[in-house]
Motif scaffolding. Sequence first.
Motif, PDB file in Angstrom:
ATOM      1  N   ARG A 154       4.829   2.390  -1.507  1.00  0.00           N
ATOM      2  CA  ARG A 154       5.921   3.192  -2.031  1.00  0.00           C
ATOM      3  C   ARG A 154       7.280   2.654  -1.614  1.00  0.00           C
ATOM      4  O   ARG A 154       8.281   2.950  -2.270  1.00  0.00           O
ATOM      5  CB  ARG A 154       5.776   4.642  -1.554  1.00  0.00           C
ATOM      6  N   ASP A 155       7.341   1.887  -0.543  1.00  0.00           N
ATOM      7  CA  ASP A 155       8.602   1.310  -0.093  1.00  0.00           C
ATOM      8  C   ASP A 155       8.885  -0.038  -0.732  1.00  0.00           C
ATOM      9  O   ASP A 155       9.682  -0.813  -0.213  1.00  0.00           O
ATOM     10  CB  ASP A 155       8.614   1.184   1.430  1.00  0.00           C
ATOM     11  N   MET A 156       8.193  -0.354  -1.838  1.00  0.00           N
ATOM     12  CA  MET A 156       8.384  -1.560  -2.636  1.00  0.00           C
ATOM     13  C   MET A 156       7.886  -2.813  -1.935  1.00  0.00           C
ATOM     14  O   MET A 156       8.268  -3.923  -2.288  1.00  0.00           O
ATOM     15  CB  MET A 156       9.858  -1.727  -3.044  1.00  0.00           C
ATOM     16  N   ARG A 157       7.022  -2.655  -0.974  1.00  0.00           N
ATOM     17  CA  ARG A 157       6.312  -3.808  -0.415  1.00  0.00           C
ATOM     18  C   ARG A 157       5.031  -4.038  -1.205  1.00  0.00           C
ATOM     19  O   ARG A 157       4.461  -3.116  -1.773  1.00  0.00           O
ATOM     20  CB  ARG A 157       5.962  -3.581   1.058  1.00  0.00           C
ATOM     21  N   VAL A 158       4.573  -5.283  -1.192  1.00  0.00           N
ATOM     22  CA  VAL A 158       3.285  -5.639  -1.768  1.00  0.00           C
ATOM     23  C   VAL A 158       2.535  -6.439  -0.715  1.00  0.00           C
ATOM     24  O   VAL A 158       2.938  -7.545  -0.358  1.00  0.00           O
ATOM     25  CB  VAL A 158       3.440  -6.461  -3.064  1.00  0.00           C
ATOM     26  N   ILE A 159       1.440  -5.867  -0.196  1.00  0.00           N
ATOM     27  CA  ILE A 159       0.650  -6.500   0.849  1.00  0.00           C
ATOM     28  C   ILE A 159      -0.554  -7.162   0.192  1.00  0.00           C
ATOM     29  O   ILE A 159      -1.324  -6.495  -0.512  1.00  0.00           O
ATOM     30  CB  ILE A 159       0.190  -5.481   1.911  1.00  0.00           C
ATOM     31  N   CYS A 160      -0.727  -8.464   0.426  1.00  0.00           N
ATOM     32  CA  CYS A 160      -1.769  -9.232  -0.238  1.00  0.00           C
ATOM     33  C   CYS A 160      -2.714  -9.837   0.795  1.00  0.00           C
ATOM     34  O   CYS A 160      -2.268 -10.409   1.793  1.00  0.00           O
ATOM     35  CB  CYS A 160      -1.166 -10.342  -1.088  1.00  0.00           C
ATOM     36  N   PHE A 161      -4.017  -9.706   0.536  1.00  0.00           N
ATOM     37  CA  PHE A 161      -5.050 -10.261   1.412  1.00  0.00           C
ATOM     38  C   PHE A 161      -5.996 -11.116   0.564  1.00  0.00           C
ATOM     39  O   PHE A 161      -6.321 -10.755  -0.571  1.00  0.00           O
ATOM     40  CB  PHE A 161      -5.844  -9.155   2.113  1.00  0.00           C
ATOM     41  N   LEU A 162      -6.428 -12.215   1.138  1.00  0.00           N
ATOM     42  CA  LEU A 162      -7.359 -13.131   0.482  1.00  0.00           C
ATOM     43  C   LEU A 162      -8.646 -13.163   1.293  1.00  0.00           C
ATOM     44  O   LEU A 162      -8.622 -13.395   2.508  1.00  0.00           O
ATOM     45  CB  LEU A 162      -6.764 -14.541   0.385  1.00  0.00           C
ATOM     46  N   PHE A 163      -9.755 -12.916   0.630  1.00  0.00           N
ATOM     47  CA  PHE A 163     -11.052 -12.955   1.298  1.00  0.00           C
ATOM     48  C   PHE A 163     -11.595 -14.388   1.266  1.00  0.00           C
ATOM     49  O   PHE A 163     -11.616 -15.036   0.213  1.00  0.00           O
ATOM     50  CB  PHE A 163     -12.046 -12.010   0.613  1.00  0.00           C
ATOM     51  N   ASP A 164     -12.047 -14.840   2.410  1.00  0.00           N
ATOM     52  CA  ASP A 164     -12.602 -16.187   2.512  1.00  0.00           C
ATOM     53  C   ASP A 164     -13.993 -16.234   1.882  1.00  0.00           C
ATOM     54  O   ASP A 164     -14.662 -15.210   1.715  1.00  0.00           O
ATOM     55  CB  ASP A 164     -12.668 -16.607   3.992  1.00  0.00           C
TER      56      ASP A 164
END
Length: 846
Positions: A154-164
Amino acid sequence: MLTGSKTTFKVRQMLPDIKVALRTSFHCELLITFKERMLSQSGVNARSRDVFGLRCLPGECVLQRAVMVRKKLTAREGRGWLSGTLFCTHFRVAFVPQDSPKPDDNADPVLLGDHDVALASIEKVVVVGPNRTKLVTPNSSLKFTPEELVLYCRDMRVICFLFDRLTPDAQVIEITYTIAKTYQPLKPGSVLSFQNAALGSVEMKQFLSNRRRDSHMNWFESSSDWEQELERCGASGWRVSSVNDRFEMSTSLPRFIVVPQKVLDTELKKSFAHFNEGRIPRWCWRHPRGSDLLRMASFQNNIYHEKDDIRNLEMILFGCQSSLCVVVELGEELPSPADIQLAHSRLRALCLGDISTSVSVPDDKWLSTLESTHWLDYTRSCLRKASEVACLLRGGHLTVALQEAEDRDMSCVVSSLVQVMCDPHCRAQQGFQSLVQKEWVMAGHRFCSRINYHRDNDKEEAPVFLLFLDCVWQLWSQYPSRFQLTEDFLLALHDSIHLPLFSSFLANCQRERCKRSQNLGQSYTPVNGWRDVLHPDSSSDPSDPPLPSVWDWALQYSKHRRDRFTQPVPPTPPLQPLLNGNLNTNPDTHRLTDTIPGSVFLLSRGTFSCPANLLPWRSSSSGVYKKSHRRAPSSENVPGLERLLKAWALTEFPQSLTSTSGPQGPLDPYEPLLPHLMGPCMGLWRECYLRGALHAQAFSHPISANHPHPVERLAREVQQLKDKLEQVSTSTDPNPPAKAADPRQTHTNLNQNTNNGTFLFPASRPQGTGVSRAAPPPTSTNHQTSRGPPPASAPPSRPSHKDNGGSSKHTFLFGHSSSTEARPDQRYYTAPSNAKLPKSNGSIAS
């Protein structure tokens, strides 16, 4: 008493038996107390636990974890990928880097780590698989194993995770489902459950109850706090009144207000009924030159005005000044809450897009779409109005009263901006926190309704406070050396407002906060008078967790993050002692103060007027008491006021043009920081609004995350070609001209046209001091183009791929730096615009 690990093991073995015995006796509270006492005596810290390297809060449970996960770092974090373990608890999504130090069990708990995000801050969950993306909901079913996990906040962040590839598929699917089912969009009743998940444990309640508040800031909760502010500003002739101590006069005003000394409380009580919601004119701040800033709601026109009421009302309105009062109308020029909500929602859609549907704005329409949101227009209008008020206050010997219909939205914005412009104390961290506490929290801004935590009243939702933070960032970006607080502090405050854990934002006024924290009511007896009594049937539950203040930064961020909240600035010289706080050297103001006593003027749309119905009790058409003890104002004073408003810009603008290396002579720290309001000078807060844009576009192109995105590769190649051109030009010229080492100017763009391609490469700004301007992020899915700065550290470039569209036209817009840091004494004030801001009617006019 035995100690050591053996004793701890024995105690843990005995707990199940003790638990059964106590349950049979129905002593649940004794069970909890006994367990805590035994664990603490056996050397176990009951406040924190280490679970697989994750430092859990007291009572926090780990629901699922996934190993060998990589997190995509933002530009502020250095870009690239960070390997570690991903956790999902019933409070947050946590990421622990594999090389992070072991957590200290004896340290105080921190709600969120540097790589964590609260579940209440998540707006939607998107997974990316082979050539596909999918929005995950609690009822979704996945038919593929996700390769990437994207959390929209909601604070305009985008958290991205990559699975190995080595991450077990079961862990990938389970943690995806767990996050989707746990975060659950906010709704009525879910806020309290989230608060209990974070702060509801016995250990956490005890820890919060023992927390000490920051003693370096003013909380404005007691009479002594307001008296301290009066002494700091040198505001003689004013006093602190407790007439609203029990919120009987006005439910939205604080318990203590500042009024003129010559007005008694018995006379003051008669004035509340003449204003909407009882919000009478009250003191906010005094300029060092002697002018006073007041705030008030609109008048009640259908009330009979007695002669004594008129005398009291005008004594309150004029304060310590006896000749001139300017009423600044805020309702016509500034946006309404509905306008702000519409503009912010459009800005959010533009900056983040929607990768689940691969919808984004084309590059060639990005800036025009940004303009159509009207967000920068609203920011400019607020700064313009605050600049007008600051120029008036600088003249001295007058009272400026900000008037709004309800006095709870835009008056908070303008009054706070005026003090940030004029008072160096408000540009420091502690002073800024005190300013927000005074003009927003205690003044009755409807935080709970405007943020809409419970999602039960969308009509009242409007991010007015976020608009104010954007205005402060505009001032900071143009005058960074005049601020002790930094952009990191503004970002932290921006993100904290989206977390429903802090008492500062979970109520609409001080009365509501007192009800929740004290659970008190009032009763009256002839002998004892009014007394506070405990109401057990109150809506507030004593078992609810105590909510901390938002200013308790040690509870939210690590020391490393908190150290970046401030920067060193030159000390502000103390104010010279003034006679009664009044000093005026402006000849125009001397002529104004010698005019007819009791002159009241209206400032609206950049012009002054003296309408007959400005004060209802002076109106000849209203059927109320018509005779006033003051004479009517004369229109001859209007030209003098207009000269006063424009004198600052006319006298200081030539100096700003000639000053290129710094201030000439001593710089008065109390002169207002008038912002540059022209179009190119108003920037977009990129570190806030665009910090997730590159992530969104990168995941809208489902390619292997092991390689840089085409946008990043193109940006690096262009930068490398430019560096080679500079080396060739330097080597071919044996006698280069004597000039700065960097041929790129800080105030111009180098436009090169080659093969129908335009490249804008201004000089890169120093870290933390430059001004980031409005430049479109990489959001296009049709062309592989770049609109963001190149990464700070990146692996060697790879050969670029041909554009699938067959076009050779590309545009690269890199955010340029501002020249205002090299010229910190620039002051330019544009003439007020008479154009009316569009209202929210379902469409936005261009």
